[in-house]
Design a protein around this motif. Structure first.
Motif, short mmCIF file in Angstrom:
data_model
loop_
_atom_site.label_atom_id
_atom_site.label_comp_id
_atom_site.label_asym_id
_atom_site.label_seq_id
_atom_site.Cartn_x
_atom_site.Cartn_y
_atom_site.Cartn_z
N GLU A 39 -6.66 2.67 2.44
CA GLU A 39 -5.70 1.57 2.39
C GLU A 39 -4.69 1.77 1.25
O GLU A 39 -3.50 1.46 1.39
CB GLU A 39 -6.42 0.24 2.22
CG GLU A 39 -7.24 -0.19 3.44
CD GLU A 39 -6.37 -0.44 4.66
OE1 GLU A 39 -5.22 -0.91 4.47
OE2 GLU A 39 -6.81 -0.17 5.78
N ILE A 42 -2.15 4.24 2.37
CA ILE A 42 -1.24 3.63 3.35
C ILE A 42 -0.20 2.77 2.64
O ILE A 42 0.99 2.81 2.99
CB ILE A 42 -2.04 2.80 4.37
CG1 ILE A 42 -2.83 3.73 5.31
CG2 ILE A 42 -1.12 1.89 5.18
CD1 ILE A 42 -3.75 3.01 6.28
N TRP A 45 2.26 5.04 1.07
CA TRP A 45 3.05 5.65 2.14
C TRP A 45 4.19 4.71 2.58
O TRP A 45 5.34 5.14 2.72
CB TRP A 45 2.12 5.96 3.30
CG TRP A 45 2.68 6.70 4.47
CD1 TRP A 45 4.00 6.96 4.75
CD2 TRP A 45 1.93 7.28 5.54
NE1 TRP A 45 4.11 7.66 5.93
CE2 TRP A 45 2.86 7.87 6.43
CE3 TRP A 45 0.57 7.34 5.84
CZ2 TRP A 45 2.46 8.51 7.60
CZ3 TRP A 45 0.17 7.99 7.00
CH2 TRP A 45 1.10 8.57 7.87
N PRO A 62 2.62 4.40 9.13
CA PRO A 62 1.22 4.83 9.21
C PRO A 62 0.47 4.28 10.42
O PRO A 62 -0.34 4.99 11.03
CB PRO A 62 0.60 4.31 7.91
CG PRO A 62 1.75 4.12 6.99
CD PRO A 62 2.95 3.83 7.82
N ASP A 63 0.73 3.02 10.79
CA ASP A 63 0.03 2.44 11.94
C ASP A 63 0.29 3.23 13.22
O ASP A 63 -0.58 3.32 14.09
CB ASP A 63 0.44 0.98 12.14
CG ASP A 63 -0.29 0.03 11.22
OD1 ASP A 63 -1.25 0.47 10.56
OD2 ASP A 63 0.11 -1.15 11.13
#
Length: 288
Positions: A39, A42, A45, A62-63
């Protein structure tokens, strides 16, 4: 005859991060499989996406990329290279490069950027530090695969000109021309006009996506549901984006009959139409 180096796929030694010293800068390159990204990584990111920018911000998210890597790897060894500078304060993420690694025994020896099928997504990287990052990444990969070659351009890749990528969602809803056959002009009575329903609530997205997939299966010559990996990607991505209120399924009905549907990702000016389904020219449609 002594063998100088042996690569054991999945070995713990190959997974340890490497620190590369570039003058006063200490680079750390972390290689992560999609399921291993944390997490915290992410969050960093997404912060990098804001700083560095992207020609396809929705599909560089990212998703989307992590879900695509898990469902559409095609048996390849996909890694996400996180390039950090550490040792000072604060630490900084400079690039996230999705990579396809060759098999250690019979691969072609080339390590290059990976992107989801049919969606050319450029790596996310800060232009100012791209050259130094690339050198640090090459050193890291050389330690992992001594005979491999990194196929990464010297400069930050530019958007593909004239590419057939997803388009921005128009400000006003549109209906595919095939769906307009037989529909009267704007002066027609209200009951004869098409009705548009938009579903964006997270608790309703799952059922709306299944409705979309059923329609697509009935009217498309190459239905999404015919490819299990593609169908799984659509379900997972829409669920993840819906959690952040960045997914929408839109149905267009005429006389109670579904004539078109589309699935959008993102919000506001960055929203894009990802998938569309519409009534075929033969006039097939499904009654709601």
């Amino acid at each position: 005859m002594r063998q100088p180096f042996t690569v054991i796929q999945g070995g713990t030694a190959a997974e340890r991060p490497a620190v590369i010293v570039d003058g006063p800068v200490r680079w750390q390159i972390d290689l992560r499989r999609a399921a291993e990204v944390t997490e915290g990584e992410i969050a960093a990111w997404r912060g990098l996406l804001v700083r560095a920018g992207s020609d396809t911000p929705i599909f560089a998210d990212p998703d989307f990329l992590l879900a695509a890597a898990q469902h559409q790897s095609g048996g390849r060894d996909l890694r996400f290279a996180f390039a950090w500078t550490r040792g000072g304060f604060p630490e900084r993420l400079h690039a996230v490069i999705p990579l396809a690694l060759p098999h250690p025994l019979w691969g072609n020896g080339r390590i290059g950027p990976w992107h989801p099928r049919g969606i050319p997504v450029s790596p996310t990287a800060e232009a100012a530090s791209f050259g130094a990052m690339r050198s640090a990444l090459a050193d890291r990969l050389r330690a992992l695969r001594p005979r491999a070659v990194l196929m990464l351009a010297e400069d930050v890749p530019l958007p593909v000109p004239g590419g057939a990528g997803p388009r921005s969602v128009p400000n006003r809803p549109t209906i595919p021309s095939a769906a307009l056959v037989g529909i009267r002009s704007a002066t027609a009575p209200l009951q004869d006009r098409p009705a548009v329903e938009r579903i964006a609530e997270p608790e309703r997205i799952r059922d709306a996506v299944e409705e979309f997939l059923v329609l697509d299966a009935e009217v498309s010559s190459a239905p999404i549901i015919g490819d299990p990996s593609e169908a799984a990607l659509v379900r997972v991505v829409t669920r993840l984006f819906a959690r952040r209120r960045q997914a929408c399924v839109e149905f267009t009905r005429h006389g109670g009959t579904v004539v078109a549907a589309k699935l959008s990702l993102g919000a506001g000016a960055q929203a894009v139409v990802w998938r569309k389904a519409g009534m075929a020219e033969q006039g097939r449609a499904r009654t709601a």
